[in-house]
Design an enzyme around this catalytic site. Structure first.
Site, short mmCIF file in Angstrom:
data_model
loop_
_atom_site.label_atom_id
_atom_site.label_comp_id
_atom_site.label_asym_id
_atom_site.label_seq_id
_atom_site.Cartn_x
_atom_site.Cartn_y
_atom_site.Cartn_z
N ASP A 1 0.84 -1.19 0.00
CA ASP A 1 0.00 0.00 0.00
C ASP A 1 0.88 1.24 0.00
OD1 ASP A 1 -2.21 -1.60 0.15
OD2 ASP A 1 -2.45 -1.39 2.31
N LYS B 1 -3.14 4.08 -3.62
CA LYS B 1 -3.19 5.39 -4.28
C LYS B 1 -1.96 6.21 -3.89
CE LYS B 1 -8.11 5.84 -3.43
NZ LYS B 1 -8.36 4.92 -2.49
N MET C 1 -9.93 -9.59 29.26
CA MET C 1 -10.22 -10.13 30.60
C MET C 1 -11.69 -10.56 30.71
SD MET C 1 -8.02 -7.23 32.66
CE MET C 1 -8.42 -5.88 31.56
N GLY D 1 -0.26 -1.33 5.76
CA GLY D 1 0.08 -0.47 6.89
C GLY D 1 -0.56 -0.95 8.18
N GLY D 2 0.12 -0.73 9.30
CA GLY D 2 -0.45 -1.06 10.59
C GLY D 2 -0.71 -2.54 10.75
N ASP D 3 -1.91 -2.88 11.17
CA ASP D 3 -2.33 -4.27 11.28
C ASP D 3 -3.27 -4.58 10.11
OD1 ASP D 3 -2.69 -6.67 13.44
OD2 ASP D 3 -4.45 -6.38 12.20
#
Ligand SMILES: C[S@@+](CC[C@H](N)C(=O)[O-])C[C@H]1O[C@@H](n2cnc3c(N)ncnc32)[C@H](O)[C@@H]1O
Length: 247
Positions: free
Chosen positions: A35, A57, A167, A88-90
């Site tokens: 990307d 893009k 949790m 990008g990122g996750d």
């Protein structure tokens, strides 16, 4: 099919925030489809011989359509290439990962996912504040700023929400009761992901109304509860307990 596809989380930009698994996948790949947000410093981990395609893009140039990206990815894997789809990122947050995974599966191409550090985590580190400060926030909301047309989307109801509970085990029944009272459907899919990424990883899945029973099947390892459409029809392994049927 001798090739494969791996969706790789590239993290927020700083190459030091790549995972070891991401670096290994980059060094192993024959082809990298990335990307526009993926930085050059991250791409530098690829082998020199690896072919790199920018499929996002940039600078007003027309970008490849999602269909074209999927066709390219699947086509290269079918030629025997190891394809790294670098996002990008996750990859599992706002990255069209489901479509790409589905395209691979439909074509019989093996596909795996390497998670990455999402922009949210980097932003929290940048400001030096916890996203869940004691006494100030016990919930984090991740939403998109725009829809496909660029407009602000409507506020999402339960049917368009993924709820992630950290949790969750001790209060799963009460949590489910609360959601039911807020209008979530009893049959809403839920999944406890136990020991994610560890050798003993497993999924305990069923319906929201049975969350307390499912929680008991999780054992002592750490677990996250996922609530929403994504918890439906998971590819479940032998250790999985489905609520309401096999006890
Ligand atoms: C299509 S979303 C993909 C998100 C990505 N999968 C993730 O987990 O971070 C792209 C958006 O992520 C945010 N983003 C990505 N990298 C960022 C960074 N380094 N700093 C701040 N925001 C970032 C921006 O809002 C950008 O418009």
């Amino acid at each position: 099919v001798s090739g494969s596809v791996v969706l790789v989380g590239a993290g927020p930009g700083d190459p030091d925030l790549l995972t070891l698994a991401a670096v290994r996948a980059l060094q192993d790949a024959d082809v990298i489809l990335h990307d526009d947000l993926v930085s050059d410093a991250v791409l530098a981990f690829a082998r020199n011989e690896a072919r790199k395609f920018l499929v996002g893009k940039r600078g007003g140039r027309p970008s490849a359509s999602q269909r074209e990206i999927e066709a390219l990815m699947v086509g290269l894997a079918r030629q025997g290439k190891k394809v790294a789809r670098l996002k990008g990122g996750d990859p599992m947050l706002f990255g069209r990962a489901d479509e790409e995974i589905a395209a691979c599966r439909a074509a019989g191409v093996p596909v795996t996912v390497i998670p990455g550090i999402t922009a949210m985590s980097a932003a929290a580190a940048a400001i030096g504040r916890s996203l869940t400060g004691r006494g100030t926030a016990r919930k984090v909301e991740i939403v998109t700023g725009h829809d496909r047309t660029g407009a602000l989307p409507d506020e999402a109801g339960p049917e368009l929400t993924t709820r992630v509970v950290y949790m969750p085990k001790g209060s799963a029944g009460e949590h489910a009761a609360l959601l039911l009272s807020e209008g979530w459907a009893p049959e809403t899919p839920v999944a406890f992901v136990v020991a994610a990424s560890r050798p003993e990883q497993r999924v305990v899945a069923g319906a929201l109304v049975d969350a307390a029973i499912l929680a008991q099947a999780c054992g002592d390892e750490p677990a996250l509860l996922l609530v929403g459409a994504l918890a439906k029809e998971l590819s479940l392994d032998a250790t999985t307990v489905r609520s309401g049927t096999d006890g």
